[in-house]
Design a protein around this motif. Structure first.
Motif, PDB file in Angstrom:
ATOM      1  N   VAL A  37       0.836  -1.200   0.000  1.00  0.00           N
ATOM      2  CA  VAL A  37       0.000   0.000   0.000  1.00  0.00           C
ATOM      3  C   VAL A  37       0.876   1.257   0.000  1.00  0.00           C
ATOM      4  O   VAL A  37       0.627   2.199  -0.761  1.00  0.00           O
ATOM      5  CB  VAL A  37      -0.972  -0.009   1.201  1.00  0.00           C
ATOM      6  N   SER A  38       1.902   1.259   0.815  1.00  0.00           N
ATOM      7  CA  SER A  38       2.799   2.413   0.885  1.00  0.00           C
ATOM      8  C   SER A  38       3.468   2.679  -0.467  1.00  0.00           C
ATOM      9  O   SER A  38       3.549   3.830  -0.912  1.00  0.00           O
ATOM     10  CB  SER A  38       3.864   2.178   1.959  1.00  0.00           C
ATOM     11  N   CYS A  40       2.351   1.791  -3.457  1.00  0.00           N
ATOM     12  CA  CYS A  40       1.337   2.262  -4.412  1.00  0.00           C
ATOM     13  C   CYS A  40       1.045   3.743  -4.226  1.00  0.00           C
ATOM     14  O   CYS A  40       0.907   4.480  -5.202  1.00  0.00           O
ATOM     15  CB  CYS A  40       0.048   1.460  -4.259  1.00  0.00           C
ATOM     16  N   VAL A  41       0.987   4.168  -2.979  1.00  0.00           N
ATOM     17  CA  VAL A  41       0.707   5.573  -2.682  1.00  0.00           C
ATOM     18  C   VAL A  41       1.889   6.458  -3.072  1.00  0.00           C
ATOM     19  O   VAL A  41       1.712   7.535  -3.642  1.00  0.00           O
ATOM     20  CB  VAL A  41       0.368   5.749  -1.188  1.00  0.00           C
ATOM     21  N   ASN A  42       3.097   5.995  -2.792  1.00  0.00           N
ATOM     22  CA  ASN A  42       4.280   6.821  -2.998  1.00  0.00           C
ATOM     23  C   ASN A  42       4.888   6.718  -4.389  1.00  0.00           C
ATOM     24  O   ASN A  42       5.712   7.565  -4.753  1.00  0.00           O
ATOM     25  CB  ASN A  42       5.328   6.492  -1.945  1.00  0.00           C
ATOM     26  N   PRO A  44       2.900   6.150  -7.573  1.00  0.00           N
ATOM     27  CA  PRO A  44       1.689   5.865  -8.349  1.00  0.00           C
ATOM     28  C   PRO A  44       1.936   5.707  -9.849  1.00  0.00           C
ATOM     29  O   PRO A  44       1.095   5.153 -10.546  1.00  0.00           O
ATOM     30  CB  PRO A  44       0.783   7.062  -8.051  1.00  0.00           C
TER      31      PRO A  44
END
Length: 70
Positions: A37-38, A40-42, A44
């Motif tokens: 998740v981290s 994917c967020v950081n 993109p």
């Protein structure tokens, strides 16, 4: 970590996952999901696979739970 750990123990107790150190497996799984998740967020712009597919792989590789057939 209580709910995650309890879920891992239930899988092990039910024979859905190999018996092992549930606490370590739980921590590894939480680390993998949090990391995915981290990232994917950081990052993109990267072409990430769907998170659901990644989680299925994490469950198979880290816990020993085969992916659901569907």
């Amino acid at each position: 970590m209580g709910a995650f750990l309890a879920a891992i123990r239930r899988c092990m107790d039910a024979g859905l996952a190999p018996r092992g150190d549930a606490e370590t497996v739980s921590l590894d799984l939480r680390t993998a999901v949090h990391g995915a998740v981290s990232l994917c967020v950081n990052q993109p712009a990267l072409l990430w696979p769907p998170l659901e597919e990644q989680v299925d792989r994490f469950l198979a590789k880290l816990v020993g739970v085969p992916p659901a057939k569907g």
